[in-house]
Design a protein around this motif. Structure first.
Motif, PDB file in Angstrom:
ATOM      1  N   ASN A   1       0.833  -1.208   0.000  1.00  0.00           N
ATOM      2  CA  ASN A   1       0.000   0.000   0.000  1.00  0.00           C
ATOM      3  C   ASN A   1       0.864   1.252   0.000  1.00  0.00           C
ATOM      4  OD1 ASN A   1      -2.385  -1.386  -0.055  1.00  0.00           O
ATOM      5  ND2 ASN A   1      -2.612  -1.444   2.177  1.00  0.00           N
ATOM      6  N   THR A   2       1.910   1.227   0.794  1.00  0.00           N
ATOM      7  CA  THR A   2       2.795   2.391   0.875  1.00  0.00           C
ATOM      8  C   THR A   2       3.501   2.631  -0.463  1.00  0.00           C
ATOM      9  OG1 THR A   2       3.146   1.878   3.183  1.00  0.00           O
ATOM     10  CG2 THR A   2       4.681   3.428   2.179  1.00  0.00           C
ATOM     11  N   LEU A   3       3.985   1.549  -1.076  1.00  0.00           N
ATOM     12  CA  LEU A   3       4.688   1.696  -2.358  1.00  0.00           C
ATOM     13  C   LEU A   3       3.727   2.152  -3.451  1.00  0.00           C
ATOM     14  CD1 LEU A   3       7.048  -1.417  -2.374  1.00  0.00           C
ATOM     15  CD2 LEU A   3       7.610   0.956  -1.848  1.00  0.00           C
ATOM     16  N   ARG A   4       2.501   1.616  -3.415  1.00  0.00           N
ATOM     17  CA  ARG A   4       1.494   1.984  -4.411  1.00  0.00           C
ATOM     18  C   ARG A   4       1.209   3.483  -4.314  1.00  0.00           C
ATOM     19  NH1 ARG A   4      -2.056  -2.332  -3.214  1.00  0.00           N
ATOM     20  NH2 ARG A   4      -0.885  -3.737  -4.550  1.00  0.00           N
ATOM     21  N   ARG A   5       1.147   3.970  -3.066  1.00  0.00           N
ATOM     22  CA  ARG A   5       0.833   5.374  -2.835  1.00  0.00           C
ATOM     23  C   ARG A   5       2.018   6.265  -3.235  1.00  0.00           C
ATOM     24  NH1 ARG A   5       2.054   7.817   1.834  1.00  0.00           N
ATOM     25  NH2 ARG A   5       2.217   5.872   2.958  1.00  0.00           N
ATOM     26  N   ARG A   6       3.231   5.819  -2.905  1.00  0.00           N
ATOM     27  CA  ARG A   6       4.388   6.704  -3.088  1.00  0.00           C
ATOM     28  C   ARG A   6       5.064   6.588  -4.444  1.00  0.00           C
ATOM     29  NH1 ARG A   6       6.716   9.018   1.447  1.00  0.00           N
ATOM     30  NH2 ARG A   6       8.811   8.819   0.588  1.00  0.00           N
ATOM     31  N   LEU A   7       5.201   5.347  -4.929  1.00  0.00           N
ATOM     32  CA  LEU A   7       5.962   5.181  -6.169  1.00  0.00           C
ATOM     33  C   LEU A   7       5.435   4.001  -6.972  1.00  0.00           C
ATOM     34  CD1 LEU A   7       8.423   6.470  -7.602  1.00  0.00           C
ATOM     35  CD2 LEU A   7       9.816   4.662  -6.625  1.00  0.00           C
ATOM     36  N   PRO A   8       4.257   4.172  -7.590  1.00  0.00           N
ATOM     37  CA  PRO A   8       3.680   3.046  -8.344  1.00  0.00           C
ATOM     38  C   PRO A   8       4.496   2.678  -9.575  1.00  0.00           C
ATOM     39  CG  PRO A   8       2.347   5.032  -8.594  1.00  0.00           C
ATOM     40  CD  PRO A   8       3.374   5.338  -7.551  1.00  0.00           C
TER      41      PRO A   8
ATOM     42  N   SER B   1       6.323   9.660  -6.565  1.00  0.00           N
ATOM     43  CA  SER B   1       5.776  10.045  -7.861  1.00  0.00           C
ATOM     44  C   SER B   1       5.474  11.534  -7.916  1.00  0.00           C
ATOM     45  CB  SER B   1       4.495   9.264  -8.142  1.00  0.00           C
ATOM     46  OG  SER B   1       4.826   8.009  -8.670  1.00  0.00           O
ATOM     47  N   SER B   2       4.967  12.086  -6.821  1.00  0.00           N
ATOM     48  CA  SER B   2       4.624  13.516  -6.877  1.00  0.00           C
ATOM     49  C   SER B   2       5.887  14.364  -6.922  1.00  0.00           C
ATOM     50  CB  SER B   2       3.713  13.916  -5.721  1.00  0.00           C
ATOM     51  OG  SER B   2       4.196  13.412  -4.527  1.00  0.00           O
ATOM     52  N   ASP B   3       6.965  13.883  -6.266  1.00  0.00           N
ATOM     53  CA  ASP B   3       8.255  14.583  -6.413  1.00  0.00           C
ATOM     54  C   ASP B   3       8.672  14.599  -7.876  1.00  0.00           C
ATOM     55  OD1 ASP B   3       8.402  14.852  -3.681  1.00  0.00           O
ATOM     56  OD2 ASP B   3       9.596  13.039  -3.405  1.00  0.00           O
TER      57      ASP B   3
ATOM     58  N   ARG C   1       6.799  14.276 -10.485  1.00  0.00           N
ATOM     59  CA  ARG C   1       5.907  15.121 -11.273  1.00  0.00           C
ATOM     60  C   ARG C   1       6.369  16.581 -11.192  1.00  0.00           C
ATOM     61  NH1 ARG C   1       1.188  12.859  -9.006  1.00  0.00           N
ATOM     62  NH2 ARG C   1       1.494  10.936 -10.144  1.00  0.00           N
ATOM     63  N   ALA C   2       6.668  17.009  -9.965  1.00  0.00           N
ATOM     64  CA  ALA C   2       7.126  18.387  -9.761  1.00  0.00           C
ATOM     65  C   ALA C   2       8.442  18.616 -10.511  1.00  0.00           C
ATOM     66  CB  ALA C   2       7.307  18.659  -8.273  1.00  0.00           C
ATOM     67  N   GLU C   3       9.313  17.621 -10.438  1.00  0.00           N
ATOM     68  CA  GLU C   3      10.610  17.738 -11.099  1.00  0.00           C
ATOM     69  C   GLU C   3      10.435  17.840 -12.619  1.00  0.00           C
ATOM     70  OE1 GLU C   3      13.788  16.148  -9.399  1.00  0.00           O
ATOM     71  OE2 GLU C   3      15.073  16.762 -11.080  1.00  0.00           O
ATOM     72  N   LEU C   4       9.484  17.078 -13.132  1.00  0.00           N
ATOM     73  CA  LEU C   4       9.215  17.115 -14.577  1.00  0.00           C
ATOM     74  C   LEU C   4       8.781  18.509 -15.008  1.00  0.00           C
ATOM     75  CD1 LEU C   4       7.282  13.991 -15.873  1.00  0.00           C
ATOM     76  CD2 LEU C   4       9.452  14.929 -16.644  1.00  0.00           C
ATOM     77  N   ILE C   5       7.900  19.107 -14.199  1.00  0.00           N
ATOM     78  CA  ILE C   5       7.427  20.450 -14.527  1.00  0.00           C
ATOM     79  C   ILE C   5       8.601  21.425 -14.527  1.00  0.00           C
ATOM     80  CG2 ILE C   5       6.008  22.369 -13.680  1.00  0.00           C
ATOM     81  CD1 ILE C   5       4.034  20.181 -12.671  1.00  0.00           C
ATOM     82  N   ALA C   6       9.423  21.312 -13.487  1.00  0.00           N
ATOM     83  CA  ALA C   6      10.591  22.193 -13.378  1.00  0.00           C
ATOM     84  C   ALA C   6      11.527  21.968 -14.563  1.00  0.00           C
ATOM     85  CB  ALA C   6      11.318  21.931 -12.066  1.00  0.00           C
ATOM     86  N   THR C   7      11.697  20.709 -14.926  1.00  0.00           N
ATOM     87  CA  THR C   7      12.580  20.370 -16.033  1.00  0.00           C
ATOM     88  C   THR C   7      12.079  20.987 -17.333  1.00  0.00           C
ATOM     89  OG1 THR C   7      13.207  18.306 -14.995  1.00  0.00           O
ATOM     90  CG2 THR C   7      13.504  18.448 -17.359  1.00  0.00           C
ATOM     91  N   ASN C   8      10.771  20.894 -17.535  1.00  0.00           N
ATOM     92  CA  ASN C   8      10.187  21.482 -18.739  1.00  0.00           C
ATOM     93  C   ASN C   8      10.452  22.977 -18.802  1.00  0.00           C
ATOM     94  OD1 ASN C   8       9.134  19.490 -20.280  1.00  0.00           O
ATOM     95  ND2 ASN C   8       7.207  19.387 -19.159  1.00  0.00           N
ATOM     96  N   GLN C   9      10.293  23.630 -17.643  1.00  0.00           N
ATOM     97  CA  GLN C   9      10.503  25.078 -17.608  1.00  0.00           C
ATOM     98  C   GLN C   9      11.959  25.411 -17.906  1.00  0.00           C
ATOM     99  OE1 GLN C   9       8.911  25.934 -13.811  1.00  0.00           O
ATOM    100  NE2 GLN C   9       6.871  26.416 -14.587  1.00  0.00           N
ATOM    101  N   LEU C  10      12.835  24.605 -17.275  1.00  0.00           N
ATOM    102  CA  LEU C  10      14.266  24.825 -17.449  1.00  0.00           C
ATOM    103  C   LEU C  10      14.637  24.702 -18.919  1.00  0.00           C
ATOM    104  CD1 LEU C  10      16.679  25.300 -15.604  1.00  0.00           C
ATOM    105  CD2 LEU C  10      17.091  22.851 -15.646  1.00  0.00           C
TER     106      LEU C  10
END
Lengths: 73, 410
Positions: free
Chosen positions: B164-171, B274-276, B278-287
Motif C-alpha cells: 500500500n505504501t509503495l502503491r501510494r508513493r511510487l507506483p 511520484s509527486s516529487d 511530477r514536480a521535477e518534470l514540470i521544473a525540467t520542462n521550464q528549465l
C-alpha cells in the motif's frame, strides 16, 4: 517522432536530464538545440504519461520453503 | 511475639486475625520470600476494571495465587493470558480477607525471555566484534529504486502495509516478493533462502526485510546469525522493518538501514515519490524552455550584430562609395576640361588676332591686290614676270577678277 519503443521512465528521465545539461551548453548549434528541445519535450511527455498510468507491479518468486508462514494476516 | 500463658495443659487459642497476622509477619520478613522469582503457567487470569491483574500460577503439582497491581503492569512487555508459561517476580504475603497466601507480582516475563535476551546480547556482541554492524559497511539507499525485493510472509499484514505504501508513493516501481515464513524454527532458513532467490535478479535495487509486530519469540528469527550474514551478503542494500518502533533485532543492526515498521521501511525505500517526480518534470520542462529561449535570444543578438557588420562591408555600400568617387572624379574631369578649353580659347583668340594682323587680306582691304598667272598661279610681283596678252588673276579684298595684260611689257 519515429516509431521508437516506449522507454522506461528511468531511461526517459535520465535522457531528459542529459538533454537539459546539453541545452545549457551555449556552444550548441541552434539546429541541434531545437532538436534536443523537441526530444526533451517528447521524453517529458512520455515521463508524465508513465507517471500517470503507473501501477505497482508485484511478482512473487516461487517460495523456497513451504507456505507455512505462521504470521497471522 | 505470641505469649504462651500457663497452665500448659490448657491449649492456647488464637483469634484468626491474630494467627493470620502472625503468618503474614513471618512471610514478609523472610529473606527468600520477600524477593523471589517463580516459574509457572498462568490460569484463571482476570483483569477487572480496577486494572489489577489476578491469576494463578501452577505447575503439575501445585498452584499459587498471584496479584499484580495496576501500577506495576506498565512494565509488562507482553499480554499475559491463560496457559502461558511465565516467570514472575515479587514478594509473598498473606491476604487475610481471602485467606490465601499469594504472590504480589512486580515484574513478569514469558518463560525463556530472560534467557533469550541474554542470548540476543551475546550474539549481538559477537557479530559486533566481527564487524558485521560497522557503519562503514552500510550501503546508501538508492534515491529512486525501480525494482524492490520484499522478503516477508505472503499472508502477513506487513506485506499489505508495504505494498500500500509503495502503491501510494511510487507506483512506477516493480516489486518482487520472496515469500518466506517469518516466525518459527523454519523462518531463519526461509529468510536466508529468500535472499538467495533475490540474488538471481540482477536489476534489483533494494531489499525490504519485514515482519509485523509480535512477541519477542515471534520476532526471534530476526535475531538469527544466519539472517544477519545473509543481509550483509545481499547484493543490494537492505532495509529492515521488523515489529514495532521499540523492537530492535539483530537483523536491524545488520541491515543497511533500520526502519521502525514495515510501512516505514517502504517509505524509506522510496525517498523520491511520484509527486516529487511530477514536480521535477514540470521544473525540467521550464528549465528546458528557458534554456532554449535564452539561446534564441543570444543568437538573435549575434545575428543583429552580424547583420550590422555585414551592412558595413556589403558590396552595395562599396558600389555607392565607388559611385560617389566616380561622380567626384567626373566633376574634376569636367572642371579640368573646361578650364583647359577656356585657357586654349584665350590662346586661340590671341593667335587669331596675330594671324589677322599679318594676313594679306588686311593689305588687300587697304587697296592692294595680288596678281597671279592664270595658268601657273605664280605670284606676279615684278614686271618681267609678265608678257602681253598674258591671262592673269587679280585677287581683291572681296574676290578675284580675271584680266589680260594689254599694255606695254618690257
Amino acid at each position: 517522432m519515429t516509431d521508437q519503443p516506449t522507454p522506461s521512465f528511468e531511461a526517459a528521465f535520465a535522457s531528459l536530464q542529459q538533454i537539459i545539461t546539453q541545452l545549457e551548453n551555449t556552444e550548441l548549434p541552434l539546429e541541434e538545440a531545437l532538436k534536443l528541445y523537441e526530444e526533451g519535450k517528447r521524453l517529458s511527455d512520455i515521463c508524465s504519461q508513465l507517471l500517470e498510468t503507473a501501477q505497482l507491479r508485484v511478482e512473487t518468486l516461487s517460495s523456497t520453503s513451504a507456505n507455512t508462514d505462521g504470521e497471522p494476516a | 511475639m505470641l505469649e504462651f500463658d500457663f497452665p500448659p495443659l490448657q491449649p492456647m487459642v488464637f483469634t484468626v486475625t491474630t494467627l493470620t497476622n502472625y503468618l503474614r509477619e513471618l512471610l514478609e520478613t523472610d529473606e527468600i520470600l520477600r524477593d523471589v522469582w517463580v516459574r509457572g503457567e498462568i490460569s484463571n487470569f482476570s483483569q477487572p476494571r480496577s486494572g489489577h491483574l489476578y491469576f494463578t500460577l501452577k505447575d503439575n503439582d501445585a498452584q499459587l495465587r498471584c496479584v499484580m497491581w495496576k501500577g506495576q503492569t506498565f512494565r509488562l512487555r507482553f499480554n499475559p493470558k491463560d496457559g502461558q508459561s511465565v516467570e514472575a517476580h515479587g514478594a509473598m504475603s498473606f491476604y487475610p480477607a481471602g485467606g490465601q497466601v499469594q504472590l504480589y507480582v512486580d515484574e513478569m516475563q514469558p518463560v525463556g525471555e530472560g534467557q533469550l535476551y541474554q542470548e540476543f546480547l551475546r550474539l549481538k556482541a559477537r557479530l559486533e566484534a566481527e564487524g558485521l554492524f560497522a557503519p562503514e559497511l552500510k550501503r546508501p539507499i538508492p534515491q529512486f529504486p525501480r525494482h524492490i525485493g520484499v522478503i516477508t510472509s505472503a499472508s502477513g499484514a506487513a506485506l499489505q502495509d508495504i505494498l500500500n505504501t509503495l502503491r501510494r508513493r511510487l507506483p512506477l516501481a516493480r516489486v518482487t516478493l520472496a515469500p518466506t515464513a517469518v516466525q518459527g524454527a523454519e523462518a531463519p532458513g526461509g529468510i536466508v533462502g529468500a535472499f538467495q532467490s533475490l540474488k538471481t535478479l540482477p536489476d534489483l535495487d533494494l531489499i525490504i526485510l519485514a515482519r509485523g509486530g509480535g512477541s519477542i519469540e515471534d520476532l526471534w528469527p530476526f535475531n538469527d546469525e544466519a539472517v544477519a550474514y545473509a543481509i550483509r551478503a545481499s547484493h543490494v542494500p537492505v532495509i529492515s522493518g521488523v515489529g514495532h518502533e521499540t523492537d530492535f533485532t539483530i537483523a536491524d543492526f545488520a541491515a543497511d538501514l533500520r526502519a521502525p515498521t514495515p510501512t516505514a521501511a517502504a517509505e524509506l525505500a522510496t525517498p523520491i515519490t511520484s509527486s516529487d517526480l511530477r514536480a521535477e518534470l514540470i521544473a525540467t520542462n521550464q528549465l528546458m524552455a528557458t534554456s532554449l529561449k535564452s539561446k534564441l535570444t543570444s543568437l538573435r543578438q549575434d545575428l543583429l550584430l552580424a547583420e550590422n557588420r555585414l551592412q558595413r562591408h556589403s558590396p552595395a555600400q562599396r558600389v555607392r562609395t565607388f559611385l560617389q568617387f566616380q561622380d567626384e572624379t567626373r566633376e574634376r574631369l569636367e572642371r579640368a576640361m573646361s578650364h583647359y578649353l577656356a585657357q586654349h580659347q584665350l590662346k586661340l583668340q590671341s593667335q587669331v588676332a596675330r594671324l589677322e594682323s599679318v594676313s594679306p587680306m588686311a593689305v588687300l582691304r587697304r587697296g592692294f591686290a595680288i596678281v597671279t598667272d592664270a595658268q601657273t598661279h605664280q605670284l606676279i610681283s615684278r614686271r618681267n614676270q609678265t608678257s602681253p596678252n598674258q591671262s592673269i588673276q587679280i585677287q581683291l579684298s572681296d574676290g578675284k577678277i580675271a584680266a589680260t595684260i594689254s599694255g606695254d611689257t618690257p
